[in-house]
Enzyme design. Structure first.
Site, PDB file in Angstrom:
ATOM      1  N   GLU A  96       0.821  -1.221   0.000  1.00  0.00           N
ATOM      2  CA  GLU A  96       0.000   0.000   0.000  1.00  0.00           C
ATOM      3  C   GLU A  96       0.853   1.267   0.000  1.00  0.00           C
ATOM      4  OE1 GLU A  96      -3.154   1.941   3.130  1.00  0.00           O
ATOM      5  OE2 GLU A  96      -3.358  -0.186   2.621  1.00  0.00           O
ATOM      6  N   ASP A  97       1.918   1.272   0.785  1.00  0.00           N
ATOM      7  CA  ASP A  97       2.705   2.501   0.972  1.00  0.00           C
ATOM      8  C   ASP A  97       3.899   2.612   0.034  1.00  0.00           C
ATOM      9  OD1 ASP A  97       0.945   3.102   2.977  1.00  0.00           O
ATOM     10  OD2 ASP A  97       2.297   2.556   4.621  1.00  0.00           O
TER      11      ASP A  97
END
Length: 239
Positions: A96-97
């Site tokens: 996600e990051d």
């Protein structure tokens, strides 16, 4: 620091007193009973998480602290020794990051392509099960025309409905954010309480399902923690 004391301290207390070094030591203590090969794999996962999140912070602390607490909680309080699950817990925010850093592809490639490539890289580095667990707890690209928090709650409900083991990771993540909501600034606490409060009933229902792979004792512990999180959300939002 004394191992016996470190093993008896709550995770946020370790964070406050000893910081990242204390959480790393606590994680190492939890791994002492694992076979050497499994311990080495978990250490590799921690090293990758530390590299990817090296410049990330959660208001007052390194982001790695959050990842360590999520993994340690699963080990110590949920009684889970499944190495794939602990590996995915350490890396649950990696796709996600940091999908571009993980995949080695350009950041402007597009969300879906980067996500798939980053998940594929986790499968290569570890195994497909680890990769799919991380995918299950990775937020999708949201529609800017719709309420972001509502989309988040819908995604969590749908992904956890089909993946019982991902529930274990998400509920530890939620506990760290929810029960730990008092360990941050008021502005962050208010934002988090607003985001997470409506998710508590769904998590409570998911934890109670027969196919959720946790002991009765672990489920009772988690339900107590969800009650505490709800109390803290109410104090922030209604007080």
């Amino acid at each position: 620091m004394a191992s016996r004391m470190l093993l008896s301290m709550p995770l946020h207390a370790i964070t406050e007193v000893y910081g990242e070094a204390g959480l790393r030591d606590r994680f190492a203590l939890e791994l002492e009973s694992f076979p050497a090969g499994e311990r080495e794999r978990l250490e590799r996962a921690l090293a990758l998480a530390a590299r990817l999140h090296a410049d990330d912070r959660r208001v007052r602390e390194p982001y790695l602290n959050h990842l360590l607490r999520v993994a340690i909680r699963i080990l110590r309080y949920y009684g889970i020794r499944d190495v794939d699950v602990i590996t995915a817990a350490l890396l649950h925010d990696a796709v996600e990051d940091h999908p571009d850093e993980l995949s080695g592809l350009p950041a402007d490639l597009g969300h879906a392509a980067l996500t798939d490539a980053a998940v594929d890289e986790l499968a290569r580095l570890f195994n497909p099960r680890v990769a799919e667990l991380v995918r299950s707890v990775t937020n999708p690209e949201y529609d800017p025309e719709r309420d972001r928090n509502e989309q988040y709650r819908m995604h969590v409900a749908e992904s956890l409905d089909r993946d019982p083991w991902a529930r274990v990771i998400k509920v530890s993540d939620f506990t760290d954010n929810g029960v730990g909501v008092i360990h941050t600034t008021y502005e962050k606490a208010y934002k988090s309480a607003h985001k997470y409060r409506a998710l508590v009933p769904k998590l409570r229902e998911l934890v109670g399902r027969p196919d959720t792979p946790l002991s009765i004792e672990a489920k009772d512990h988690i339900l107590d923690q969800l009650d505490l999180a709800e109390e803290r959300f109410a104090a922030i939002l209604d007080g």
